[in-house]
Design a protein around this motif. Structure first.
Motif, PDB file in Angstrom:
ATOM      1  N   ALA A  78     -55.806  43.317 -26.787  1.00 41.73           N
ATOM      2  CA  ALA A  78     -56.320  44.343 -25.880  1.00 41.73           C
ATOM      3  C   ALA A  78     -55.193  45.189 -25.294  1.00 41.73           C
ATOM      4  N   LEU A  79     -54.032  44.585 -25.063  1.00 39.79           N
ATOM      5  CA  LEU A  79     -52.900  45.335 -24.524  1.00 39.79           C
ATOM      6  C   LEU A  79     -52.249  46.228 -25.572  1.00 39.79           C
ATOM      7  N   VAL A  80     -52.276  45.778 -26.832  1.00 39.34           N
ATOM      8  CA  VAL A  80     -51.606  46.521 -27.900  1.00 39.34           C
ATOM      9  C   VAL A  80     -52.398  47.756 -28.313  1.00 39.34           C
ATOM     10  N   PRO A  87     -48.153  53.097 -23.281  1.00 41.57           N
ATOM     11  CA  PRO A  87     -47.729  51.911 -24.019  1.00 41.57           C
ATOM     12  C   PRO A  87     -48.144  50.616 -23.324  1.00 41.57           C
ATOM     13  N   ALA A  88     -48.279  49.554 -24.115  1.00 47.86           N
ATOM     14  CA  ALA A  88     -48.648  48.257 -23.563  1.00 47.86           C
ATOM     15  C   ALA A  88     -47.588  47.787 -22.571  1.00 47.86           C
ATOM     16  N   PRO A  89     -47.996  47.243 -21.423  1.00 47.10           N
ATOM     17  CA  PRO A  89     -47.032  46.760 -20.426  1.00 47.10           C
ATOM     18  C   PRO A  89     -46.311  45.513 -20.938  1.00 47.10           C
ATOM     19  N   VAL A  90     -45.039  45.662 -21.226  1.00 45.84           N
ATOM     20  CA  VAL A  90     -44.258  44.570 -21.810  1.00 45.84           C
ATOM     21  C   VAL A  90     -44.208  43.370 -20.874  1.00 45.84           C
ATOM     22  N   ALA A  91     -44.195  43.616 -19.569  1.00 41.78           N
ATOM     23  CA  ALA A  91     -44.090  42.531 -18.601  1.00 41.78           C
ATOM     24  C   ALA A  91     -45.285  41.587 -18.656  1.00 41.78           C
ATOM     25  N   VAL A  92     -46.384  42.037 -19.213  1.00 41.25           N
ATOM     26  CA  VAL A  92     -47.576  41.193 -19.351  1.00 41.25           C
ATOM     27  C   VAL A  92     -47.742  40.746 -20.794  1.00 41.25           C
ATOM     28  N   LEU A  93     -47.533  41.656 -21.734  1.00 42.14           N
ATOM     29  CA  LEU A  93     -47.738  41.354 -23.147  1.00 42.14           C
ATOM     30  C   LEU A  93     -46.815  40.234 -23.635  1.00 42.14           C
ATOM     31  N   VAL A  94     -45.548  40.332 -23.295  1.00 39.93           N
ATOM     32  CA  VAL A  94     -44.572  39.342 -23.789  1.00 39.93           C
ATOM     33  C   VAL A  94     -44.870  37.936 -23.268  1.00 39.93           C
ATOM     34  N   PRO A  95     -45.130  37.743 -21.970  1.00 37.63           N
ATOM     35  CA  PRO A  95     -45.471  36.388 -21.513  1.00 37.63           C
ATOM     36  C   PRO A  95     -46.729  35.828 -22.178  1.00 37.63           C
ATOM     37  N   LEU A  96     -47.754  36.658 -22.377  1.00 43.16           N
ATOM     38  CA  LEU A  96     -48.966  36.182 -23.036  1.00 43.16           C
ATOM     39  C   LEU A  96     -48.657  35.716 -24.461  1.00 43.16           C
ATOM     40  N   VAL A 190     -41.530  38.518 -30.742  1.00 42.75           N
ATOM     41  CA  VAL A 190     -41.632  38.500 -29.276  1.00 42.75           C
ATOM     42  C   VAL A 190     -40.345  39.005 -28.644  1.00 42.75           C
ATOM     43  N   VAL A 191     -39.208  38.582 -29.171  1.00 46.97           N
ATOM     44  CA  VAL A 191     -37.925  39.051 -28.638  1.00 46.97           C
ATOM     45  C   VAL A 191     -37.799  40.563 -28.811  1.00 46.97           C
ATOM     46  N   ALA A 192     -38.184  41.060 -29.982  1.00 45.80           N
ATOM     47  CA  ALA A 192     -38.116  42.502 -30.217  1.00 45.80           C
ATOM     48  C   ALA A 192     -39.062  43.256 -29.292  1.00 45.80           C
ATOM     49  N   ALA A 193     -40.251  42.684 -29.054  1.00 42.44           N
ATOM     50  CA  ALA A 193     -41.221  43.340 -28.173  1.00 42.44           C
ATOM     51  C   ALA A 193     -40.749  43.346 -26.724  1.00 42.44           C
ATOM     52  N   ALA A 194     -39.937  42.367 -26.353  1.00 42.09           N
ATOM     53  CA  ALA A 194     -39.461  42.278 -24.966  1.00 42.09           C
ATOM     54  C   ALA A 194     -38.495  43.399 -24.613  1.00 42.09           C
TER      55      ALA A 194
END
Length: 274
Positions: A78-80, A87-96, A190-194
């Protein structure tokens, strides 16, 4: 059979609650809602169908952990999906996404400790892994390049090839390196997305992960080709027997795992670790 209905239904309700929480806190837009809900409905339907086919009347303890992972992936999806919020909020997407990956190390242990390992659980786990990697690949495509979609799409291409080429449906022998490569894909994405690495470094890291994946898939394809006209795998000394899995209609396990599945043509070409 009420538990067969209730397990997937509870998952769908929790998916709705997660989407509502994301909408209130960071905003996901109509497209995010539609994608998340469609995913939740499909997940509930396929899980209920799988339970019925397996003759199970409820989710096993490990399957509940996997369901939690699957719901987190629905939130990532849903975030992507592009929305009016940008853009998707990285602060939420990455932890999920990171939590979904971390729980992948939990469900297998739960299955072994409770003695509830099953082919359904392995399949479910693998499909969740594969779809999360696909979603993360789609998220990174605009910044890294369209070629990153090969990481998320390779497993599905492998399965599609099995529909067309019967020899691609064989059961592969367990291989620990396959598991390592699969784990690396999720971690690298995940690292790249962060966004913690410079763009050039992130691109190089993802390219390296893709190279490892191509090598792993290539080795398996070569093995299947060499053994396409040989004796059945069960007759070959040194290869543990594993039940073949048909192409889906949600990764190979570590050797010794009770939820092992050796065939890329089944639940996950990206080997999972249950």
């Amino acid at each position: 059979m009420s538990t067969v209905r209730n397990g997937p239904l509870v998952g769908l309700i929790v998916q709705f609650i997660l989407l509502a929480g994301l909408a209130v806190t960071v905003g996901i837009g109509v497209s995010g809602w539609l994608a998340g809900l469609a995913y939740g409905v499909a997940l509930a339907g396929l899980l209920r169908r799988g339970l019925r086919a397996a003759g199970a009347d409820r989710l096993a303890p490990a399957d509940r952990v996997t369901l939690a992972r699957a719901l987190l992936v629905g939130g990532v999806l849903a975030l992507v999906v592009p929305g009016p919020g940008g853009p998707a909020p990285v602060a939420v997407l990455v932890p999920l996404a990171a939590l979904a990956l971390a729980l992948d190390a939990v469900d297998g242990g739960v299955a072994r400790r409770t003695g509830t390992a099953s082919a359904l659980g392995a399949r479910f786990d693998m499909e969740v892994d594969a779809f999360l990697i696909l979603v993360l690949s789609v998220h990174l495509a605009p910044s890294v390049g369209g070629w990153v979609l090969a990481i998320g799409g390779m497993r599905y291409a492998f399965v599609a090839a099995g529909w067309l080429l019967p020899w691609m449906r064989g059961t592969l022998p367990p291989r620990y390196w396959r598991k390592v490569v699969a784990a690396a894909q999720g971690l690298v994405l995940v690292v790249a997305a962060a966004g913690v690495l410079p763009p050039v470094a992130a691109t190089a890291l993802v390219a390296g992960a893709l190279a490892l994946l191509v090598e792993s898939f290539g080795r398996d394809v070569a093995w299947l080709w060499r053994h396409r006209r040989g004796r059945p795998l069960a007759a070959r000394p040194g290869y543990p027997m594993a039940a073949p899995v048909r192409p889906p209609g949600a990764s190979a396990r570590a050797p010794g795992s009770t939820r092992a599945a050796s065939s890329r043509s089944g639940p996950g070409a990206s080997p999972a670790r249950r």
